[in-house]
Write an enzyme that holds these catalytic residues in place. Structure first.
Site, short mmCIF file in Angstrom:
data_model
loop_
_atom_site.label_atom_id
_atom_site.label_comp_id
_atom_site.label_asym_id
_atom_site.label_seq_id
_atom_site.Cartn_x
_atom_site.Cartn_y
_atom_site.Cartn_z
N PRO A 121 36.06 48.04 44.03
CA PRO A 121 35.54 47.86 42.53
C PRO A 121 37.53 47.37 41.16
CG PRO A 121 35.37 50.26 42.78
CD PRO A 121 35.56 49.65 43.87
N LYS A 122 36.56 45.80 40.32
CA LYS A 122 38.40 45.56 39.58
C LYS A 122 37.97 46.82 38.59
CE LYS A 122 40.50 41.08 38.32
NZ LYS A 122 40.56 41.48 36.45
#
Length: 560
Positions: A121-122
């Site tokens: 995930p960013k």
């Protein structure tokens, strides 16, 4: 990963995603937008404030790049979003940026030339460098401009989410994201919640309370001098106490798996806000060669934007059947989800007056319930305030515009559309567009002019074939057979009172306010509306027209 990386990514963004539409006063508009972006950059990087969301910022940057192509002599000086972010403490390893993939085809092309790819995930937080000496946390440095940052070590030592001492006495440099802890946060449902801005604000304070420190977590996204194997890096980080890195990393073999995990993390609970995913190739350049630019071994793929930055073309005012004025914005078309949006309602005249939106302004819009376009806010005002013609609200009300008087086109058309709709006479083939054709042809100048239309008059309308004329004429003629109760609805009698409307027109029209009040279920406000409606001279003229036409319920008692 932080928005400050964006400046170094723009060269990698395909500008075909923005139609090249040049503003009328390109130089002024470009200068205005550039100035606003510099102010946002300064507030974000120097003060830790986020005036706009990342996605709106990204769109503003892309628009600026596109508009600059409209200028005969574009600026030779490149923008530096990090101009005020430069600190005094050097990073042992430079913070790289991230290029952004625009769609699945770009993802497929990127994956096609890579091997051993992992996805994370960013995390939507604040990027930092962590330096350990002999296993002890020695220094935490804010990203700054990627080469120099601020010393956040004092605050970092109070954060339980940061490992203060490693189980091994080694020297180590890590890069990661400080994030605000959220319980079961679903990004698709709740958005970013300004979680990154909260962390940035706290870390820029001189003192960090124990309570605030306890709300901050750490996601390590890279170990510059770590092992070549991504699996080994994750396992070692987990053993040292950086468990998020392993917990939220997935090996990716193909585009289907990448799409799956992006969708999964977007729609399932996470302990932090995230604005997309990051794909890492295990093989990368040695740490000493890292630069403040987008590397070849990592790329970002953002989530679908929840907000779009839209340029206002025109401001129009729609007058409804009851006289309500609704400002409408005509927009340069923008894409939201799978929809192209070119119009949005401001909601009310009062809200438009408060926001003072003019052509050339830039606004943010989103989808309410993922369906209806919604105006959120004004993001940037055009310095040239274009004059717009605003209807006077005192001229429009529930009893205005029964005729095609100046300024009455919209309300009369709304009245006719209501009359033929399912809530009125339910006339087939008689929608707003058909009524407008009849008005533009000069065949309707009053609310009931259509009652006397014949085939010869319809034959003069360009584009109306024999079949269309026959259908319209049959539909209009069928109105004469509608019952009295349906006609009352079509005329727009105050809606709350319809169940209490017993008797014919003459009976109803003779009641005054006190007579209406005497009926169960009718209060003072409703009684006043009913009395005003039935006693209005124009409404009485309409009733006379319907009586002459032989419509049920409008005949005088002597006619029975």
């Amino acid at each position: 990963m932080m928005r400050q990386l964006i400046a170094f990514l723009l060269c990698a963004l395909p500008l075909w995603t923005w139609a090249k539409t040049c503003p009328n006063d390109a130089r002024t508009q470009v200068d205005n937008l550039a100035t606003q972006i510099r102010q946002w950059d300064d507030r974000y990087h120097r003060l830790g404030q986020s005036p706009v969301s990342d996605e709106l910022y990204d769109q503003a940057r892309r628009r600026l790049a596109t508009w600059r192509e409209c200028l005969p002599q574009p600026s030779a000086t490149p923008d530096n979003p990090l101009a005020t972010a430069r600190g005094t403490v050097p990073h042992p390893v430079a913070h790289t940026g991230l290029a952004k993939l625009q769609d699945e085809s770009a993802l497929d092309a990127w994956l096609g030339t890579r091997s051993e790819v992992w996805m994370q995930p960013k995390v939507d937080g604040v990027a930092v460098t962590l330096v350990y000496r002999q296993g002890q946390l020695s220094q935490v440095i804010s990203r700054g401009d990627g080469n120099l940052g601020q010393d956040w070590s004092a605050s970092a030592r109070k954060i339980p989410g940061i490992v203060q001492r490693l189980p091994e006495p080694i020297d180590l440099v890590l890069q990661g994201e400080l994030y605000w802890r959220l319980d079961d946060h679903v990004q698709s449902a709740r958005g970013g919640l300004n979680a990154r801005g909260k962390v940035a604000g706290l870390m820029n304070r001189r003192q960090l309370s124990d309570t605030d420190a306890g709300g901050i977590g750490l996601f390590v996204w890279t170990w510059p001098d770590g092992p070549a194997s991504f699996t080994e890096r994750l396992a070692t980080l987990a053993r040292w106490g950086f468990g998020d890195s392993q917990r939220y990393s997935q090996p990716i073999q193909n585009i289907d798996e990448a799409v799956h995990w992006r969708t999964y993390w977007y729609n399932h609970p996470l302990p932090f806000a995230s604005d997309g995913v990051v794909l890492h190739q295990a093989q990368r350049a040695p740490a000493e060669r890292w630069q403040v630019s987008a590397p070849y071994w990592a790329v970002a793929w953002k989530y679908p934007v929840a907000q779009a930055l839209a340029l206002v073309r025109k401001v129009q005012f729609k007058v409804g059947r009851t006289g309500r004025i609704t400002p409408m914005l005509e927009l340069e078309p923008v894409q939201l989800d799978d929809r192209q949006i070119s119009r949005v309602s401001v909601g009310s005249l009062k809200r438009w007056q408060t926001l003072d939106i003019r052509p050339g302004d830039q606004v943010s819009i989103s989808l309410a319930g993922q369906v209806v376009p919604r105006l959120d806010n004004v993001i940037l005002r055009n310095e040239q305030r274009v004059e717009v013609q605003v209807p006077n609200p005192r001229n429009f009300h529930a009893l205005s515009c029964w005729q095609l008087d100046p300024g009455c086109e919209e309300q009369l058309l709304a009245r006719l559309t209501w009359l033929s709709g399912n809530q009125g006479l339910a006339l087939p083939h008689m929608g707003r567009e058909t009524w407008n054709v009849l008005i533009q042809a000069g065949l309707i100048a009053g609310f009931l002019d259509w009652l006397t239309l014949d085939a010869a008059e319809l034959a003069n309308i360009d584009g109306f074939g024999d079949r269309s004329r026959a259908r319209v004429l049959d539909s209009l003629n069928s109105a004469r057979q509608r019952p009295f109760a349906q006609w009352l609805k079509a005329l727009g009698v105050p809606p709350a009172a319809r169940n209490n409307l017993e008797g014919d027109w003459q009976t109803l029209a003779t009641r005054d306010t006190q007579a209406w009040l005497a009926i169960d279920g009718i209060g003072p406000g409703r009684a006043a509306q009913l009395s005003a409606f039935f006693r209005d001279p124009q409404v009485q003229t309409l009733a006379h027209t319907l009586r002459v036409a032989g419509i049920d319920g409008f005949q005088a008692r002597a006619d029975h």
